[in-house]
Design an enzyme around this catalytic site. Structure first.
Site, PDB file in Angstrom:
ATOM      1  N   LYS A  42       0.728  -0.930   0.200  1.00  0.00           N
ATOM      2  CA  LYS A  42      -0.151  -0.271   0.298  1.00  0.00           C
ATOM      3  C   LYS A  42       1.056   1.329   0.041  1.00  0.00           C
ATOM      4  O   LYS A  42       0.410   2.445  -0.263  1.00  0.00           O
ATOM      5  CB  LYS A  42      -0.532  -0.109   1.210  1.00  0.00           C
ATOM      6  CG  LYS A  42      -1.518  -1.587   1.685  1.00  0.00           C
ATOM      7  CD  LYS A  42      -2.545  -1.469   3.357  1.00  0.00           C
ATOM      8  CE  LYS A  42      -2.962  -2.285   3.047  1.00  0.00           C
ATOM      9  NZ  LYS A  42      -3.176  -2.182   4.682  1.00  0.00           N
ATOM     10  N   GLY A  43       2.364   1.130   0.714  1.00  0.00           N
ATOM     11  CA  GLY A  43       3.364   1.989   1.129  1.00  0.00           C
ATOM     12  C   GLY A  43       3.249   3.608  -0.553  1.00  0.00           C
ATOM     13  O   GLY A  43       3.448   4.589  -0.006  1.00  0.00           O
ATOM     14  N   GLU A  98       7.641   1.973  -6.480  1.00  0.00           N
ATOM     15  CA  GLU A  98       7.735   2.045  -5.018  1.00  0.00           C
ATOM     16  C   GLU A  98       7.952   2.356  -3.980  1.00  0.00           C
ATOM     17  O   GLU A  98       8.243   4.179  -4.378  1.00  0.00           O
ATOM     18  CB  GLU A  98       9.217   0.840  -4.756  1.00  0.00           C
ATOM     19  CG  GLU A  98       8.350  -1.133  -4.938  1.00  0.00           C
ATOM     20  CD  GLU A  98       8.319  -1.328  -3.306  1.00  0.00           C
ATOM     21  OE1 GLU A  98       7.156  -0.021  -2.442  1.00  0.00           O
ATOM     22  OE2 GLU A  98       8.471  -2.579  -3.393  1.00  0.00           O
ATOM     23  N   ASP A  99       7.337   2.781  -2.159  1.00  0.00           N
ATOM     24  CA  ASP A  99       7.758   3.964  -2.101  1.00  0.00           C
ATOM     25  C   ASP A  99       9.419   3.644  -1.176  1.00  0.00           C
ATOM     26  O   ASP A  99       9.859   4.275  -1.067  1.00  0.00           O
ATOM     27  CB  ASP A  99       6.794   3.494  -0.483  1.00  0.00           C
ATOM     28  CG  ASP A  99       6.379   2.519  -0.063  1.00  0.00           C
ATOM     29  OD1 ASP A  99       6.777   1.945  -0.216  1.00  0.00           O
ATOM     30  OD2 ASP A  99       5.996   2.431   1.431  1.00  0.00           O
ATOM     31  N   ASP A 102      14.583  -1.907   0.546  1.00  0.00           N
ATOM     32  CA  ASP A 102      15.095  -1.771   1.876  1.00  0.00           C
ATOM     33  C   ASP A 102      16.678  -2.816   1.283  1.00  0.00           C
ATOM     34  O   ASP A 102      17.108  -2.578   0.806  1.00  0.00           O
ATOM     35  CB  ASP A 102      13.889  -1.813   3.218  1.00  0.00           C
ATOM     36  CG  ASP A 102      14.456  -2.138   4.657  1.00  0.00           C
ATOM     37  OD1 ASP A 102      15.525  -2.498   4.278  1.00  0.00           O
ATOM     38  OD2 ASP A 102      13.211  -2.413   5.303  1.00  0.00           O
ATOM     39  N   LYS A 130      17.168   2.088   1.025  1.00  0.00           N
ATOM     40  CA  LYS A 130      18.469   2.505   1.962  1.00  0.00           C
ATOM     41  C   LYS A 130      19.438   1.347   1.684  1.00  0.00           C
ATOM     42  O   LYS A 130      19.586   0.242   1.972  1.00  0.00           O
ATOM     43  CB  LYS A 130      17.956   1.699   3.049  1.00  0.00           C
ATOM     44  CG  LYS A 130      16.940   2.302   4.072  1.00  0.00           C
ATOM     45  CD  LYS A 130      15.974   2.021   5.593  1.00  0.00           C
ATOM     46  CE  LYS A 130      14.986   2.214   5.936  1.00  0.00           C
ATOM     47  NZ  LYS A 130      14.605   1.317   7.068  1.00  0.00           N
ATOM     48  N   PHE A 151      14.026   3.321  11.339  1.00  0.00           N
ATOM     49  CA  PHE A 151      12.483   3.258  10.880  1.00  0.00           C
ATOM     50  C   PHE A 151      11.454   4.878   9.885  1.00  0.00           C
ATOM     51  O   PHE A 151      12.214   5.613  11.365  1.00  0.00           O
ATOM     52  CB  PHE A 151      11.753   2.771  12.044  1.00  0.00           C
ATOM     53  CG  PHE A 151      11.042   1.781  11.673  1.00  0.00           C
ATOM     54  CD1 PHE A 151      10.878   0.062  10.422  1.00  0.00           C
ATOM     55  CD2 PHE A 151       9.698   2.098  11.157  1.00  0.00           C
ATOM     56  CE1 PHE A 151       9.298  -0.269  10.431  1.00  0.00           C
ATOM     57  CE2 PHE A 151       8.372   1.707  10.592  1.00  0.00           C
ATOM     58  CZ  PHE A 151       8.281   0.214  10.508  1.00  0.00           C
ATOM     59  N   ASP A 158       4.312   3.371   6.679  1.00  0.00           N
ATOM     60  CA  ASP A 158       3.756   2.931   7.894  1.00  0.00           C
ATOM     61  C   ASP A 158       4.366   1.770   8.973  1.00  0.00           C
ATOM     62  O   ASP A 158       5.171   1.731   9.093  1.00  0.00           O
ATOM     63  CB  ASP A 158       2.471   2.002   7.657  1.00  0.00           C
ATOM     64  CG  ASP A 158       3.150   0.874   7.409  1.00  0.00           C
ATOM     65  OD1 ASP A 158       3.370   0.413   6.945  1.00  0.00           O
ATOM     66  OD2 ASP A 158       2.492  -0.194   8.772  1.00  0.00           O
ATOM     67  N   ARG A 164       0.252   6.765   8.105  1.00  0.00           N
ATOM     68  CA  ARG A 164       0.991   6.843   6.007  1.00  0.00           C
ATOM     69  C   ARG A 164       0.138   7.986   5.866  1.00  0.00           C
ATOM     70  O   ARG A 164       0.680   8.847   5.119  1.00  0.00           O
ATOM     71  CB  ARG A 164      -0.232   5.470   6.097  1.00  0.00           C
ATOM     72  CG  ARG A 164       0.375   4.417   5.681  1.00  0.00           C
ATOM     73  CD  ARG A 164      -0.396   3.393   4.040  1.00  0.00           C
ATOM     74  NE  ARG A 164       0.096   1.455   5.105  1.00  0.00           N
ATOM     75  CZ  ARG A 164       0.975   0.986   4.860  1.00  0.00           C
ATOM     76  NH1 ARG A 164       1.753   1.116   3.983  1.00  0.00           N
ATOM     77  NH2 ARG A 164       0.738  -0.118   4.924  1.00  0.00           N
TER      78      ARG A 164
HETATM   79  C1  PRP Z   1       7.440  -2.363   1.995  1.00  0.00           C
HETATM   80  C2  PRP Z   1       8.058  -0.846   0.635  1.00  0.00           C
HETATM   81  C3  PRP Z   1       8.895  -2.861  -0.343  1.00  0.00           C
HETATM   82  C4  PRP Z   1       8.700  -3.638   0.407  1.00  0.00           C
HETATM   83  C5  PRP Z   1      10.848  -3.071   1.184  1.00  0.00           C
HETATM   84  O1  PRP Z   1       6.449  -2.870   1.998  1.00  0.00           O
HETATM   85  O2  PRP Z   1       6.893  -0.713   0.018  1.00  0.00           O
HETATM   86  O3  PRP Z   1       7.545  -3.387  -1.032  1.00  0.00           O
HETATM   87  O4  PRP Z   1       8.895  -3.315   2.316  1.00  0.00           O
HETATM   88  O5  PRP Z   1      10.823  -4.323   1.588  1.00  0.00           O
HETATM   89  P1  PRP Z   1      12.366  -5.059   1.094  1.00  0.00           P
HETATM   90  O6  PRP Z   1      13.640  -4.101   0.851  1.00  0.00           O
HETATM   91  O7  PRP Z   1      13.417  -4.701   2.416  1.00  0.00           O
HETATM   92  O8  PRP Z   1      12.269  -5.944   0.351  1.00  0.00           O
HETATM   93  P2  PRP Z   1       5.524  -3.257   3.021  1.00  0.00           P
HETATM   94  O9  PRP Z   1       5.649  -4.929   3.370  1.00  0.00           O
HETATM   95  O10 PRP Z   1       5.747  -2.689   4.465  1.00  0.00           O
HETATM   96  O11 PRP Z   1       4.057  -2.916   2.885  1.00  0.00           O
HETATM   97  P3  PRP Z   1       2.826  -2.167   2.544  1.00  0.00           P
HETATM   98  O12 PRP Z   1       3.492  -1.528   1.873  1.00  0.00           O
HETATM   99  O13 PRP Z   1       1.993  -2.449   2.222  1.00  0.00           O
HETATM  100  O14 PRP Z   1       3.543  -1.408   3.958  1.00  0.00           O
END
Ligand code: PRP
Length: 178
Positions: A42-43, A98-99, A102, A130, A151, A158, A164
């Protein structure tokens, strides 16, 4: 709302300006290509909504929802598709929105999965990255900002589904100081 965050990393205006630059770059690179922007829920919803309104070439939108098997703060790299694309992407120019990147494990899985569907191209546009946390070797053509390994919340990001809707991006206060 802002007072509870002692460290605002990106103000609303900075985000808006950078989103506009990214949209300009995408508009220049994708002329006549009718790209399909794939928002990873959702991000990335807020980023996608602002970005697409600044893009000046015709484009289409689609959405995917994925869930990673891992702890609340760490993805494992094993990803389950909860909602797949509506569009057939064969021959299409796809941009994954993507938001945050990580570890890069989600994106690594997603881009492999989408590439297997024979699109003309797959690129990634992420608002935040990151680099210190990276575990998978992924390429991201459009990046908004690098953020430190803390974080972060706001503008789609979120903490247990909270925050959010913040207009800015802030470091989550340490447990206890909230
Ligand atoms: C976050 C973000 C990416 C993922 C990145 O989503 O939107 O999809 O984590 O992490 P990574 O690089 O370590 O794989 P999240 O699972 O928090 O879901 P959300 O967007 O619904 O909050």
């Amino acid at each position: 709302m802002k007072t509870q965050f002692d460290k605002v990393l990106l103000e609303e205006g900075e985000i808006r300006a950078r989103v506009s630059e990214l949209a300009k770059a995408i508009s220049a690179d994708y002329q006549g290509m009718d790209p399909l922007l794939v928002c990873v829920l959702k991000g990335a919803v807020f980023f996608m909504a602002d970005l697409v309104r600044e893009i000046t070439v015709p484009c289409e939108l689609d959405f995917m929802a994925v869930s990673s098997y891992g702890s609340a703060t760490d993805s494992s790299g094993v990803v389950r598709i909860l909602k797949d694309l509506d569009a057939n992407i064969e021959g299409r120019h796809v941009i994954i929105i993507e938001d945050i990147i990580d570890t890069g494990l989600t994106l690594s899985y997603l881009s492999k999965n989408l590439r297997a569907r024979n699109p003309a191209s797959v690129e990634v546009c992420a608002l935040l990255t990151k680099p210190e946390r990276r575990k998978a070797d992924i390429s991201c053509k459009y990046v908004g900002f690098e953020v430190p390994d803390t974080f972060v919340v706001g503008y789609g990001l979120d903490f247990n589904e909270d925050y959010r809707n913040l207009r800015f991006i802030a470091a989550m206060p340490e447990e206890g100081s909230r």
